[in-house]
Design a protein around this motif. Structure first.
Motif, PDB file in Angstrom:
ATOM      1  N   CYS A 174     -17.941 -12.417  -5.315  1.00 14.33           N
ATOM      2  CA  CYS A 174     -17.561 -12.530  -6.726  1.00 14.33           C
ATOM      3  C   CYS A 174     -16.605 -13.714  -6.895  1.00 14.33           C
ATOM      4  CB  CYS A 174     -16.963 -11.219  -7.229  1.00 14.33           C
ATOM      5  SG  CYS A 174     -15.216 -10.981  -6.838  1.00 14.33           S
ATOM      6  N   ARG A 176     -13.476 -13.760  -7.489  1.00  6.04           N
ATOM      7  CA  ARG A 176     -12.189 -13.596  -6.800  1.00  6.04           C
ATOM      8  C   ARG A 176     -12.322 -13.695  -5.280  1.00  6.04           C
ATOM      9  NH1 ARG A 176      -8.003  -9.396  -9.160  1.00  6.04           N
ATOM     10  NH2 ARG A 176      -6.612 -10.911  -8.166  1.00  6.04           N
ATOM     11  N   CYS A 177     -13.536 -13.562  -4.757  1.00  4.42           N
ATOM     12  CA  CYS A 177     -13.740 -13.822  -3.323  1.00  4.42           C
ATOM     13  C   CYS A 177     -13.486 -15.311  -3.051  1.00  4.42           C
ATOM     14  CB  CYS A 177     -15.175 -13.523  -2.914  1.00  4.42           C
ATOM     15  SG  CYS A 177     -15.642 -11.803  -2.938  1.00  4.42           S
ATOM     16  N   CYS A 254     -11.288  -8.649  -0.808  1.00  7.10           N
ATOM     17  CA  CYS A 254     -11.289  -9.147  -2.189  1.00  7.10           C
ATOM     18  C   CYS A 254     -10.737  -8.043  -3.087  1.00  7.10           C
ATOM     19  CB  CYS A 254     -12.698  -9.523  -2.626  1.00  7.10           C
ATOM     20  SG  CYS A 254     -12.786  -9.884  -4.404  1.00  7.10           S
ATOM     21  N   CYS A 257     -14.183  -7.119  -5.759  1.00  6.16           N
ATOM     22  CA  CYS A 257     -15.416  -6.490  -5.261  1.00  6.16           C
ATOM     23  C   CYS A 257     -15.218  -5.773  -3.936  1.00  6.16           C
ATOM     24  CB  CYS A 257     -16.563  -7.495  -5.197  1.00  6.16           C
ATOM     25  SG  CYS A 257     -16.421  -8.748  -3.929  1.00  6.16           S
TER      26      CYS A 257
HETATM   27 ZN   LIG Z   1     -15.033 -10.427  -4.607  1.00  6.57          ZN
END
Ligand SMILES: [Zn+2]
Length: 359
Positions: A174, A176-177, A254, A257
């Motif tokens: 995602c 934010r990863c 993360c 996710c």
């Molecule tokens: Zn993520």
């Protein structure tokens, strides 16, 4: 216009594509896409998806059309700017003349942690497309996409550069990863302080629309876990392979996710825009992130900002008409708060903050 052979004739150059076919066209006609932000990227991807025959398009934007938008926002014309029509409505009216056989639903709405869940419940998107101009809304969309497992097509442009990445929740990393935290206020350039090349918009929106179509016709297998970067000025292209982050173990740290902590959707980063009592002004409450006033002053230099004190920067935004007279005035505080004077509308104040300060 009604459904029928004539309607499919309209799509003939698409259905004769070996990669596509009549069956894909029918899938597209039964599908729903939500585009959040109908600025440069949102206009361009909405145009491609409406012409391609996506059955229901929901267009969401809080802003109105201005003359400075016309350089790159392909669904608007001068009369929209003169009348300052809401972008979602102006785009819907233009697209309904392009393709009357699809449903287009405009929402003049400020997308926040409070408004997004209902919008998604009602629109039931098969794909969610990023047309936003700020990190806060983008991270909010990422939270919602991961929580509700909706494919999310991220895109961003600034200056002569663009980026694109498609997130298939549970199957690929995602936002934010890749970018764990949004940038601090005032540290990132925005289109309104740095400028943006229209051609950079077109290439990113093209990638977004193509991936959205793959999702909608059931060909997720064609979507690669990659972050694409383009610089249209130096002609450089970069493709960052994210396949090592596809399995759940690689993503376990993360916050979104991996740990399923949906802070943006839970409202932990809300800016709490409130109308100031007795004044034509709105305060954007502290998001808990400090604002680097030196960098903000540098970004806003074309407006000749005034450093009132070490903790306060004030700038008059020429071109942003105040509700009374003159221009809107933005006061930025080092603790991350801001006051937008000249409007009583929290959504407009939030929009102005996103445009000129970012994040
Ligand atoms: Zn993520």
């Amino acid at each position: 216009m009604t459904e029928g052979p004539a309607q499919f004739d309209r799509y003939r150059r698409q259905t004769i594509l070996r990669e596509f076919g009549v069956e894909s066209q029918q899938k597209l006609a039964a599908s729903r896409a939500v585009i959040v932000g109908v600025g440069a990227l949102g206009c361009a991807s909405a145009d491609l998806l409406a012409r391609a025959g996506v059955g229901t398009l929901t267009l969401v934007d809080r802003d109105v059309v201005e003359l400075t938008n016309l350089q790159r926002q392909c669904l608007f014309d001068e009369s929209d700017a003169i009348e300052r029509r809401p972008k979602a409505e102006a785009a819907a009216s233009r697209l309904s003349r392009v393709n009357s056989s699809i449903r287009i639903e405009p929402h003049v709405l400020d997308v926040t942690s409070r408004t997004l869940p209902r919008l998604l419940r009602e629109a039931k998107p098969d794909v969610l497309i990023d047309g936003t101009d700020n990190a806060g809304t983008r991270y909010l969309l990422n939270d919602a996409a991961v929580r509700d497992t909706i494919p999310f097509v991220y895109g961003g442009v600034i200056g002569t550069r663009g980026m694109q990445m498609t997130i298939l929740p549970d199957a690929s990393p995602c936002l934010r990863c890749v970018f764990e935290e949004p940038p601090a206020p005032g540290t990132m350039p925005t289109c309104d302080t740095t400028g943006v090349l229209g051609a950079a918009v077109a290439i990113v929106a093209g990638c977004q629309a193509a991936d959205a179509i793959k999702v909608l016709i059931g060909r997720r297998d064609l979507i690669k876990p990659t972050l694409l970067e383009f610089d249209l000025w130096s002609s450089e292209r970069r493709r960052i392979d994210l396949s090592s982050m596809c399995n759940a173990t690689a993503r376990r740290n993360c916050p979104c996710c991996g740990k399923h902590s949906f802070e943006f959707l839970d409202g932990k980063h809300d800016d709490d825009a409130i109308k100031l009592c007795g004044q034509l002004a709105v305060q954007i409450g502290s998001t808990g992130r400090e604002c680097d006033l030196d960098r903000a002053a540098e970004r806003l230099r074309e407006f000749t900002p005034k450093r009132v004190s070490p903790s306060l920067l004030r700038v008059s935004l020429a071109g942003e008409r105040a509700e009374s007279s003159g221009s809107l005035e933005l006061s930025l505080f080092a603790d991350g708060r801001a006051i937008v004077a000249g409007t009583a509308d929290p959504a407009r104040a939030r929009g102005v903050y996103a445009k000129y300060v970012g994040a």
